[in-house]
Write a protein that holds these residues in place. Structure first.
Motif, PDB file in Angstrom:
ATOM      1  N   PRO A  69      75.121  19.778  33.856  1.00  0.00           N
ATOM      2  CA  PRO A  69      75.300  18.571  33.042  1.00  0.00           C
ATOM      3  C   PRO A  69      76.753  18.271  32.693  1.00  0.00           C
ATOM      4  CG  PRO A  69      74.219  20.312  31.767  1.00  0.00           C
ATOM      5  CD  PRO A  69      74.272  20.781  33.184  1.00  0.00           C
ATOM      6  N   LEU A  70      77.662  19.179  33.038  1.00  0.00           N
ATOM      7  CA  LEU A  70      79.078  18.903  32.798  1.00  0.00           C
ATOM      8  C   LEU A  70      79.616  17.788  33.697  1.00  0.00           C
ATOM      9  CD1 LEU A  70      80.662  22.436  32.269  1.00  0.00           C
ATOM     10  CD2 LEU A  70      80.671  20.548  30.638  1.00  0.00           C
ATOM     11  N   TYR A  71      78.879  17.441  34.749  1.00  0.00           N
ATOM     12  CA  TYR A  71      79.345  16.315  35.579  1.00  0.00           C
ATOM     13  C   TYR A  71      79.557  15.075  34.714  1.00  0.00           C
ATOM     14  CZ  TYR A  71      78.284  18.643  40.028  1.00  0.00           C
ATOM     15  OH  TYR A  71      78.277  19.491  41.099  1.00  0.00           O
ATOM     16  N   LEU A  72      78.681  14.904  33.725  1.00  0.00           N
ATOM     17  CA  LEU A  72      78.815  13.736  32.850  1.00  0.00           C
ATOM     18  C   LEU A  72      79.450  14.095  31.515  1.00  0.00           C
ATOM     19  CD1 LEU A  72      75.556  11.658  33.429  1.00  0.00           C
ATOM     20  CD2 LEU A  72      77.878  11.096  34.098  1.00  0.00           C
ATOM     21  N   ALA A  73      79.151  15.299  31.016  1.00  0.00           N
ATOM     22  CA  ALA A  73      79.648  15.660  29.689  1.00  0.00           C
ATOM     23  C   ALA A  73      81.051  16.274  29.765  1.00  0.00           C
ATOM     24  CB  ALA A  73      78.686  16.641  29.025  1.00  0.00           C
ATOM     25  N   GLY A  74      81.486  16.652  30.941  1.00  0.00           N
ATOM     26  CA  GLY A  74      82.789  17.291  31.085  1.00  0.00           C
ATOM     27  C   GLY A  74      83.834  16.308  31.578  1.00  0.00           C
ATOM     28  N   GLY A  75      84.740  16.805  32.422  1.00  0.00           N
ATOM     29  CA  GLY A  75      85.833  15.934  32.865  1.00  0.00           C
ATOM     30  C   GLY A  75      86.043  16.013  34.365  1.00  0.00           C
TER      31      GLY A  75
ATOM     32  N   PHE B  17      84.357  19.983  41.524  1.00  0.00           N
ATOM     33  CA  PHE B  17      83.734  21.236  41.982  1.00  0.00           C
ATOM     34  C   PHE B  17      83.375  21.235  43.476  1.00  0.00           C
ATOM     35  CE2 PHE B  17      80.374  24.453  42.324  1.00  0.00           C
ATOM     36  CZ  PHE B  17      80.937  25.510  41.625  1.00  0.00           C
ATOM     37  N   ALA B  18      82.664  20.200  43.929  1.00  0.00           N
ATOM     38  CA  ALA B  18      82.207  20.187  45.328  1.00  0.00           C
ATOM     39  C   ALA B  18      83.337  19.888  46.310  1.00  0.00           C
ATOM     40  CB  ALA B  18      81.060  19.192  45.500  1.00  0.00           C
ATOM     41  N   LYS B  19      84.481  19.486  45.782  1.00  0.00           N
ATOM     42  CA  LYS B  19      85.638  19.318  46.669  1.00  0.00           C
ATOM     43  C   LYS B  19      86.390  20.646  46.747  1.00  0.00           C
ATOM     44  CE  LYS B  19      85.967  14.447  45.557  1.00  0.00           C
ATOM     45  NZ  LYS B  19      85.111  14.400  44.348  1.00  0.00           N
ATOM     46  N   ALA B  20      86.307  21.410  45.696  1.00  0.00           N
ATOM     47  CA  ALA B  20      87.030  22.688  45.652  1.00  0.00           C
ATOM     48  C   ALA B  20      86.293  23.802  46.391  1.00  0.00           C
ATOM     49  CB  ALA B  20      87.252  23.092  44.193  1.00  0.00           C
ATOM     50  N   PHE B  21      84.967  23.740  46.387  1.00  0.00           N
ATOM     51  CA  PHE B  21      84.168  24.814  47.003  1.00  0.00           C
ATOM     52  C   PHE B  21      83.070  24.229  47.871  1.00  0.00           C
ATOM     53  CE2 PHE B  21      85.214  26.145  42.607  1.00  0.00           C
ATOM     54  CZ  PHE B  21      86.048  27.217  42.876  1.00  0.00           C
ATOM     55  N   PRO B  22      82.688  24.975  48.945  1.00  0.00           N
ATOM     56  CA  PRO B  22      81.423  24.602  49.605  1.00  0.00           C
ATOM     57  C   PRO B  22      80.308  24.869  48.594  1.00  0.00           C
ATOM     58  CG  PRO B  22      82.466  26.502  50.703  1.00  0.00           C
ATOM     59  CD  PRO B  22      83.303  26.173  49.510  1.00  0.00           C
ATOM     60  N   VAL B  23      79.310  23.987  48.552  1.00  0.00           N
ATOM     61  CA  VAL B  23      78.275  24.128  47.517  1.00  0.00           C
ATOM     62  C   VAL B  23      76.877  24.208  48.118  1.00  0.00           C
ATOM     63  CG1 VAL B  23      77.107  22.901  45.630  1.00  0.00           C
ATOM     64  CG2 VAL B  23      79.586  23.006  45.667  1.00  0.00           C
ATOM     65  N   ILE B  24      76.101  25.149  47.608  1.00  0.00           N
ATOM     66  CA  ILE B  24      74.661  25.205  47.901  1.00  0.00           C
ATOM     67  C   ILE B  24      73.961  24.822  46.601  1.00  0.00           C
ATOM     68  CG2 ILE B  24      72.696  26.650  48.584  1.00  0.00           C
ATOM     69  CD1 ILE B  24      74.784  28.617  49.817  1.00  0.00           C
TER      70      ILE B  24
ATOM     71  N   CYS C 144      67.356  17.391  41.967  1.00  0.00           N
ATOM     72  CA  CYS C 144      68.313  16.827  41.014  1.00  0.00           C
ATOM     73  C   CYS C 144      69.717  17.423  41.147  1.00  0.00           C
ATOM     74  CB  CYS C 144      67.803  17.021  39.592  1.00  0.00           C
ATOM     75  SG  CYS C 144      66.237  16.188  39.306  1.00  0.00           S
ATOM     76  N   ALA C 145      69.803  18.724  41.377  1.00  0.00           N
ATOM     77  CA  ALA C 145      71.132  19.344  41.483  1.00  0.00           C
ATOM     78  C   ALA C 145      71.868  18.786  42.698  1.00  0.00           C
ATOM     79  CB  ALA C 145      71.009  20.864  41.578  1.00  0.00           C
ATOM     80  N   LYS C 146      71.139  18.620  43.781  1.00  0.00           N
ATOM     81  CA  LYS C 146      71.755  18.071  44.995  1.00  0.00           C
ATOM     82  C   LYS C 146      72.201  16.626  44.752  1.00  0.00           C
ATOM     83  CE  LYS C 146      70.993  16.400  49.560  1.00  0.00           C
ATOM     84  NZ  LYS C 146      70.470  15.085  49.844  1.00  0.00           N
ATOM     85  N   ARG C 147      71.299  15.840  44.206  1.00  0.00           N
ATOM     86  CA  ARG C 147      71.623  14.416  44.059  1.00  0.00           C
ATOM     87  C   ARG C 147      72.718  14.194  43.018  1.00  0.00           C
ATOM     88  NH1 ARG C 147      67.844  11.148  42.431  1.00  0.00           N
ATOM     89  NH2 ARG C 147      66.475  12.728  41.567  1.00  0.00           N
ATOM     90  N   ALA C 148      72.686  14.965  41.940  1.00  0.00           N
ATOM     91  CA  ALA C 148      73.740  14.814  40.919  1.00  0.00           C
ATOM     92  C   ALA C 148      75.086  15.246  41.504  1.00  0.00           C
ATOM     93  CB  ALA C 148      73.401  15.643  39.685  1.00  0.00           C
TER      94      ALA C 148
ATOM     95  N   SER D 244      80.259  14.454  42.460  1.00  0.00           N
ATOM     96  CA  SER D 244      81.291  15.398  42.870  1.00  0.00           C
ATOM     97  C   SER D 244      81.636  15.332  44.359  1.00  0.00           C
ATOM     98  CB  SER D 244      80.846  16.810  42.487  1.00  0.00           C
ATOM     99  OG  SER D 244      81.861  17.734  42.700  1.00  0.00           O
ATOM    100  N   GLY D 245      80.665  15.533  45.216  1.00  0.00           N
ATOM    101  CA  GLY D 245      80.957  15.494  46.646  1.00  0.00           C
ATOM    102  C   GLY D 245      79.785  16.026  47.437  1.00  0.00           C
ATOM    103  N   LYS D 246      79.915  15.962  48.743  1.00  0.00           N
ATOM    104  CA  LYS D 246      78.820  16.365  49.625  1.00  0.00           C
ATOM    105  C   LYS D 246      78.523  17.863  49.461  1.00  0.00           C
ATOM    106  CE  LYS D 246      76.749  14.708  53.661  1.00  0.00           C
ATOM    107  NZ  LYS D 246      75.578  14.624  52.810  1.00  0.00           N
ATOM    108  N   VAL D 247      77.249  18.215  49.506  1.00  0.00           N
ATOM    109  CA  VAL D 247      76.925  19.638  49.429  1.00  0.00           C
ATOM    110  C   VAL D 247      76.843  20.206  50.848  1.00  0.00           C
ATOM    111  CG1 VAL D 247      75.657  19.281  47.253  1.00  0.00           C
ATOM    112  CG2 VAL D 247      74.388  19.413  49.398  1.00  0.00           C
TER     113      VAL D 247
END
Ligand code: SF4
Ligand code: SF4
Lengths: 133, 135
Positions: free
Chosen positions: B44-50, B56-63, B72-76, B81-84
């Motif tokens: 939920p920090l995608y909206l509540a954070g900065g 995050f998804a640009k800095a790391f490959p994400v699963i 929801c985690a994938k779509r959010a 953030s970026g492509k998973v």
């Protein structure tokens, strides 16, 4: 009567997020199943209409792990009426030095803090429902 | 490669068993299976954070690890953030009936539930190692 939404942040990194999650699950599943329900916070984050419709205009109690207040902020953004915000990190201030566990599992002391918080949440639920009548 | 960090992001959904399994399988990656290489984020920090969280998804490959087919985690993650790099859907592994079953508290987890967590964590590991190999 609409149910009060009890929404935890379920933060994944520290024990405070698990305390928030377990408090919400205990209130909604065990203590006040007829008066409350929870909603997947990650679903609210997606902005989907069907998740929004679950909380838009409804009274909500949010339980966050830390001052970032993810549950409270996301619930408000989706149109929920946040009647009370709790932060488990604050609850721990009354229990300095206590080992509450990890983000994976709580210790018996961690559960005691959760139980105390649940009592407060249940009282708040009763207040909200009285107001709504 | 030794320094490679891979993001594992769970939905931690509160409404059904799949959400609890997604969370515990992710915790298992962090603590036992790929400690030091796994990084995560409170979703939920995608909206509540900065900006930092949305990077995050640009800095790391994400699963992403989701409890049900709503993913929801994938779509959010893809929205903010970026492509998973890969996804794990608990309902695909354990079936819809299990994933959408009533949620359980960690205090009520049975050995059967723990086996479910292990099964999902195994799939995350396979995907994790594939990403690591290709880096
Ligand atoms: S409020 Fe704090 S612990 Fe909870 S999800 Fe947000 S950052 Fe994580
Ligand atoms: S993927 Fe399913 S279990 Fe996870 S947050 Fe979304 S609706 Fe809830």
């Amino acid at each position: 009567m609409s149910k009060v939404k009890v929404i935890p942040c379920s933060g994944i990194g520290k024990v405070f997020g698990l305390m928030a999650r377990e408090s919400a699950l205990k209130v909604t599943n065990e203590l006040k199943p007829n008066e409350t329900e929870t909603v997947c916070l990650a679903h609210i984050v997606t902005g989907d209409e069907d998740s929004k419709s679950k909380i838009e205009g409804f009274p909500c109690i949010t339980i966050d792990g830390c001052p970032k207040l993810c549950a409270a902020k996301n619930a408000e953004l989706a149109g929920g009426i946040v009647k009370m915000q709790y932060r488990t990190v604050d609850e721990m201030r009354n229990h300095r030095g206590v080992d509450a566990g990890t983000a994976t599992a709580l210790t018996p002391d961690g559960w005691k803090v959760v139980d105390e918080l649940c009592e407060k949440i249940c009282e708040k639920v009763d207040d909200i429902l009285k107001e709504e009548k | 490669m030794a320094d490679l960090k891979i993001g594992v992001l769970s939905c931690s959904g509160e409404e059904c068993l799949g959400g609890t399994i997604s969370r515990l399988a992710t915790r298992k990656m962090l603590e036992e299976l790929r400690p030091g290489q796994t990084v995560t984020l409170c979703l939920p920090l995608y909206l509540a954070g900065g900006e930092e969280e949305r990077f995050f998804a640009k800095a790391f490959p994400v699963i992403t690890v989701d409890g049900c087919s709503k993913c929801c985690a994938k779509r959010a993650t893809e929205k903010y953030s970026g492509k998973v790099s890969d996804i794990v859907d608990v309902s695909e592994i354990l079936g819809n009936d299990v994933a959408l079953d009533k949620t359980v508290s960690t205090k009520d987890m049975t050995s059967q539930h723990m086996e479910m967590v292990d099964k999902v964590a195994k799939v995350i590991c396979e995907k994790f190692d594939k990403i690591a190999e290709n880096k």
